[in-house]
Design a protein around this motif. Structure first.
Motif, PDB file in Angstrom:
ATOM      1  N   ALA A 171       5.503  -5.227 -12.639  1.00 28.53           N
ATOM      2  CA  ALA A 171       5.763  -4.782 -11.102  1.00 28.53           C
ATOM      3  C   ALA A 171       4.809  -4.238 -10.341  1.00 28.53           C
ATOM      4  O   ALA A 171       4.308  -3.278 -10.968  1.00 28.53           O
ATOM      5  CB  ALA A 171       7.177  -3.913 -11.180  1.00 28.53           C
ATOM      6  N   HIS A 172       4.498  -4.695  -9.282  1.00 26.35           N
ATOM      7  CA  HIS A 172       3.368  -4.243  -8.556  1.00 26.35           C
ATOM      8  C   HIS A 172       3.527  -4.686  -7.057  1.00 26.35           C
ATOM      9  O   HIS A 172       4.431  -5.425  -6.544  1.00 26.35           O
ATOM     10  CB  HIS A 172       2.153  -4.741  -8.693  1.00 26.35           C
ATOM     11  N   ILE A 173       3.045  -3.743  -6.005  1.00 24.38           N
ATOM     12  CA  ILE A 173       2.781  -3.844  -4.640  1.00 24.38           C
ATOM     13  C   ILE A 173       1.547  -4.056  -4.306  1.00 24.38           C
ATOM     14  O   ILE A 173       0.658  -3.468  -4.883  1.00 24.38           O
ATOM     15  CB  ILE A 173       3.601  -2.921  -3.685  1.00 24.38           C
ATOM     16  N   THR A 174       1.050  -4.711  -3.192  1.00 26.25           N
ATOM     17  CA  THR A 174      -0.047  -4.753  -2.602  1.00 26.25           C
ATOM     18  C   THR A 174      -0.148  -3.476  -1.505  1.00 26.25           C
ATOM     19  O   THR A 174       0.660  -3.744  -0.469  1.00 26.25           O
ATOM     20  CB  THR A 174      -0.661  -5.981  -1.995  1.00 26.25           C
ATOM     21  N   VAL A 175      -1.089  -2.553  -1.406  1.00 29.13           N
ATOM     22  CA  VAL A 175      -1.044  -1.690  -0.618  1.00 29.13           C
ATOM     23  C   VAL A 175      -2.465  -1.656  -0.055  1.00 29.13           C
ATOM     24  O   VAL A 175      -3.176  -1.334  -0.583  1.00 29.13           O
ATOM     25  CB  VAL A 175      -0.652  -0.159  -1.071  1.00 29.13           C
ATOM     26  N   ASN A 176      -2.561  -1.896   1.449  1.00 29.90           N
ATOM     27  CA  ASN A 176      -3.722  -1.991   2.138  1.00 29.90           C
ATOM     28  C   ASN A 176      -4.738  -2.827   1.407  1.00 29.90           C
ATOM     29  O   ASN A 176      -5.863  -2.570   1.187  1.00 29.90           O
ATOM     30  CB  ASN A 176      -4.338  -0.624   2.215  1.00 29.90           C
ATOM     31  N   GLY A 177      -4.055  -3.981   0.896  1.00 33.30           N
ATOM     32  CA  GLY A 177      -5.093  -5.034   0.307  1.00 33.30           C
ATOM     33  C   GLY A 177      -5.386  -4.573  -1.008  1.00 33.30           C
ATOM     34  O   GLY A 177      -6.053  -5.358  -1.813  1.00 33.30           O
ATOM     35  N   GLU A 178      -5.068  -3.623  -1.746  1.00 34.47           N
ATOM     36  CA  GLU A 178      -5.180  -3.243  -3.168  1.00 34.47           C
ATOM     37  C   GLU A 178      -3.978  -3.386  -4.066  1.00 34.47           C
ATOM     38  O   GLU A 178      -2.847  -2.668  -3.590  1.00 34.47           O
ATOM     39  CB  GLU A 178      -5.763  -2.191  -3.503  1.00 34.47           C
TER      40      GLU A 178
ATOM     41  N   LEU B 159       4.280  -0.731   7.418  1.00 36.61           N
ATOM     42  CA  LEU B 159       4.233  -2.098   7.788  1.00 36.61           C
ATOM     43  C   LEU B 159       4.435  -3.061   6.350  1.00 36.61           C
ATOM     44  O   LEU B 159       3.667  -2.747   5.437  1.00 36.61           O
ATOM     45  CB  LEU B 159       2.991  -2.688   8.553  1.00 36.61           C
ATOM     46  N   VAL B 160       5.502  -3.828   6.412  1.00 34.58           N
ATOM     47  CA  VAL B 160       5.660  -4.910   5.487  1.00 34.58           C
ATOM     48  C   VAL B 160       5.376  -6.267   5.934  1.00 34.58           C
ATOM     49  O   VAL B 160       5.989  -6.629   7.132  1.00 34.58           O
ATOM     50  CB  VAL B 160       7.177  -4.583   4.679  1.00 34.58           C
ATOM     51  N   ALA B 161       4.859  -7.171   5.220  1.00 38.02           N
ATOM     52  CA  ALA B 161       4.793  -8.662   5.642  1.00 38.02           C
ATOM     53  C   ALA B 161       6.109  -9.152   5.333  1.00 38.02           C
ATOM     54  O   ALA B 161       6.637  -9.140   3.930  1.00 38.02           O
ATOM     55  CB  ALA B 161       3.723  -9.183   4.950  1.00 38.02           C
TER      56      ALA B 161
ATOM     57  N   TRP C 173       4.811  -8.790  10.746  1.00 34.74           N
ATOM     58  CA  TRP C 173       4.634  -7.470  10.247  1.00 34.74           C
ATOM     59  C   TRP C 173       5.834  -6.484  10.881  1.00 34.74           C
ATOM     60  O   TRP C 173       6.138  -6.097  11.979  1.00 34.74           O
ATOM     61  CB  TRP C 173       3.252  -6.585  10.707  1.00 34.74           C
ATOM     62  N   VAL C 174       6.450  -5.974   9.945  1.00 33.16           N
ATOM     63  CA  VAL C 174       7.652  -5.298  10.146  1.00 33.16           C
ATOM     64  C   VAL C 174       7.649  -3.998   9.655  1.00 33.16           C
ATOM     65  O   VAL C 174       7.252  -3.558   8.491  1.00 33.16           O
ATOM     66  CB  VAL C 174       8.848  -6.172   9.629  1.00 33.16           C
TER      67      VAL C 174
ATOM     68  N   GLN D  75       5.119  -7.683  -2.849  1.00 28.75           N
ATOM     69  CA  GLN D  75       5.452  -7.504  -1.575  1.00 28.75           C
ATOM     70  C   GLN D  75       4.009  -6.896  -1.018  1.00 28.75           C
ATOM     71  O   GLN D  75       3.185  -6.140  -1.680  1.00 28.75           O
ATOM     72  CB  GLN D  75       6.400  -6.854  -1.072  1.00 28.75           C
ATOM     73  N   GLU D  76       3.589  -6.919   0.376  1.00 30.83           N
ATOM     74  CA  GLU D  76       2.260  -6.490   0.985  1.00 30.83           C
ATOM     75  C   GLU D  76       2.869  -5.356   1.850  1.00 30.83           C
ATOM     76  O   GLU D  76       3.746  -5.519   2.695  1.00 30.83           O
ATOM     77  CB  GLU D  76       1.865  -7.366   1.716  1.00 30.83           C
ATOM     78  N   VAL D  77       2.020  -4.113   1.796  1.00 32.01           N
ATOM     79  CA  VAL D  77       2.393  -3.044   2.426  1.00 32.01           C
ATOM     80  C   VAL D  77       1.199  -2.417   3.216  1.00 32.01           C
ATOM     81  O   VAL D  77       0.005  -2.412   2.496  1.00 32.01           O
ATOM     82  CB  VAL D  77       3.151  -1.813   1.900  1.00 32.01           C
ATOM     83  N   VAL D  78       1.216  -2.170   4.479  1.00 33.97           N
ATOM     84  CA  VAL D  78       0.050  -1.593   5.218  1.00 33.97           C
ATOM     85  C   VAL D  78       0.640  -0.345   5.753  1.00 33.97           C
ATOM     86  O   VAL D  78       1.337  -0.147   6.493  1.00 33.97           O
ATOM     87  CB  VAL D  78      -0.553  -2.406   6.331  1.00 33.97           C
ATOM     88  N   THR D  79      -0.352   0.863   5.197  1.00 35.70           N
ATOM     89  CA  THR D  79       0.152   2.197   5.838  1.00 35.70           C
ATOM     90  C   THR D  79      -0.869   2.499   7.053  1.00 35.70           C
ATOM     91  O   THR D  79      -1.927   1.586   7.502  1.00 35.70           O
ATOM     92  CB  THR D  79      -0.463   3.226   4.752  1.00 35.70           C
TER      93      THR D  79
END
Length: 505
Positions: free
Chosen positions: A4-11, A51-53, A63-64, A79-83
């Motif tokens: 299990a992992h998420i992508t945060v700011n591209g990482e 933000l979540v894709a 971007w939600v 999933q992808e997350v942007v802070t």
């Protein structure tokens, strides 16, 4: 199964060893991304917005913005997350990053005072900035404000281009309705929102919208005594619920997240249903509209695009955009709250629920669904699969929400009306009420008093006292029983005053 992992700011960031109840907020802060703040832990202030894709309506990806304080980090597996930190463009070694256009406008227009709420505002504003159908008004020269405020939500010289809640650049201030500024610096924040232009051609987050979002992944994440599970199909999920009747079912976690944060509740097993394809369909037939129970309210609003006026009236008054980006009809009805705003509206629409277990489905009229305070006919091994609304719709509808604030608040009283009026006579009446009993209810006595009578001031004045007597309202910190009753009667008078001109005599 991939860890299990998420992508945060591209990482990529592994979830372990975070417990399954860990929120996205706490996960991010533990990783040093402290722009994401905790202000209320209830989803009411937006200081934690990220933000979540997500699957898009007009483009492959939207971007939600969501409340990171409510969502379990395990729910974003894959999933992808942007802070707020990820919005800026990194500079060359030894040089500072270049601010995102939203950050730049907040800075130059004085939109940040103490700064605590600013990262959340920036993320919510960025979600609106990247909304694909946001368009500058044709009468606006550049889609930006002049920087001069009139105090009404419009810049000098742009009164014809926007209103109090929409800027000349197409920015919808409802995108910020879930963000609170404790310094009350709303004017410069609004100025910044109305000043942002369109994304540039090379904007990486704008380009990301053209690609599909990450597909939902099957998740089984266990740490200590906790387990978070997302199955690939509805059938698998229903079999699991039969095996684990103690499981807590979540979609947007807008209710369960509060329980975790404020009441320190923990579940041995949490089952996510928000990405199940069988619960995310929207179908419009000749005689019924079927809405998947796991579609978010924002998705429903944008996909229906006003085709159900009563729902269109509900959506802006339901909590905030941040909450609507996660909240679902399935969750709002599944909790059985007597003050959930969707129930009165769906009662007025004569809706029914499709309940599914591992063996079969059954359809239950919503008017027969609630059995007591936060209780219903739904069994622990059943899920709400869909909401069905019969067609055609009643031509005269309204939703009246009485609360302390216009938006982002809990109802003291909610009343929804759907009237079929022909030749000046009420042929059919459906009225749903919230906040006046242990469950959402139909105003059966009032409906009977209206049907067959002419839609006149005399009729309304005679029937309003009947509506005042509906339910069993109580005194609490939101309103007194007497006030709630008075508001019921007043809501019928308001309906008549607002609809008389539109109804043929």
């Amino acid at each position: 199964m991939v860890a299990a992992h998420i992508t945060v700011n591209g990482e990529e960031a592994p979830l372990a060893p975070a417990p399954p109840h860990t929120t996205v907020l706490d996960f991010l802060r533990e990783r040093g991304l402290t722009g994401t703040k905790e202000g209320c832990a209830e989803g009411e202030c937006g200081a934690c917005s990220v933000l979540v894709a997500r699957p898009g309506v007009n483009k492959p990806t939207d971007w939600v913005a969501v409340n990171a304080c409510l969502v379990p980090v395990a729910a974003l597996d894959g999933q992808e997350v942007v802070t707020s930190e990820g919005l800026a463009t990194p500079g060359a070694p030894g040089t500072p990053p270049t601010l995102h256009p939203v950050q730049e406008e907040m800075a130059v227009r004085g939109g940040s005072q103490c700064g605590y709420c600013t990262p959340g505002f920036v993320c919510s504003m960025a979600a609106e900035y990247y909304r694909p159908d946001r368009r500058a008004d044709a009468d606006s020269d550049s889609g930006t404000s002049t920087g001069t405020s009139t105090g009404t939500g419009t810049g000098t010289g742009t009164e014809s281009a926007c209103d109090a809640e929409h800027g000349p650049n197409g920015f919808d201030l409802h995108a910020l309705s879930g963000n609170l500024c404790r310094c009350t610096g709303y004017r410069p924040i609004r100025d910044a929102a109305f000043a942002v232009g369109a994304p540039t051609d090379g904007d990486p987050l704008a380009l990301r919208r053209e690609q599909a979002p990450p597909a939902p992944v099957a998740t089984s994440y266990a740490q200590g005594d906790g387990l978070f599970v997302r199955k690939e199909s509805l059938a698998e999920t229903l079999r699991l619920l039969r095996e684990r009747p103690d499981a807590v079912v979540v979609a947007g976690s807008t209710d369960w997240g509060v329980e975790v944060n404020i009441r320190s509740r923990r579940a041995g097993c949490v089952v996510a249903v928000d990405r199940l394809p069988e619960l995310r369909e929207l179908r419009v037939g000749s005689d019924v509209l079927e809405i998947g129970a796991a579609l978010t309210l924002t998705e429903i609003e944008r996909r229906l695009d006003g085709r159900v006026p009563l729902l269109a009236e509900l959506f802006p008054q339901f909590a905030s955009r941040l909450i609507r980006n996660g909240a679902t009809f399935g969750g709002n009805l599944g909790t059985g709250s007597p003050i959930g705003d969707s129930a009165p509206v769906l009662l007025a629409l004569d809706a029914s629920l499709v309940l599914a277990d591992a063996d079969a489905e059954r359809e239950v009229p919503l008017a027969e669904y609630f059995t007591g305070y936060r209780q219903s006919v739904r069994r622990p091994d059943e899920l709400i699969r869909a909401v069905r609304v019969p067609l055609p719709l009643a031509p005269v509808t309204a939703f009246h929400k009485i609360a302390k604030r216009r938006f982002d608040d809990i109802s003291s009283v909610a009343a929804a009306f759907a009237l079929d009026i022909a030749d000046g006579v009420v042929r059919k009446a459906r009225i749903g009420l919230g906040g006046v009993a242990a469950t959402p209810i139909r105003a059966l006595a009032t409906e009977a008093a209206l049907e067959g009578r002419r839609w006149t001031a005399e009729t309304v004045e005679a029937v309003a006292p009947v509506l005042r007597e509906e339910g069993t309202p109580m005194d609490d910190h939101r309103a007194s029983a007497a006030y709630r009753s008075a508001m019921l009667g007043q809501s019928l008078l308001k309906l008549y005053a607002r609809t008389t001109e539109a109804v043929p005599a």
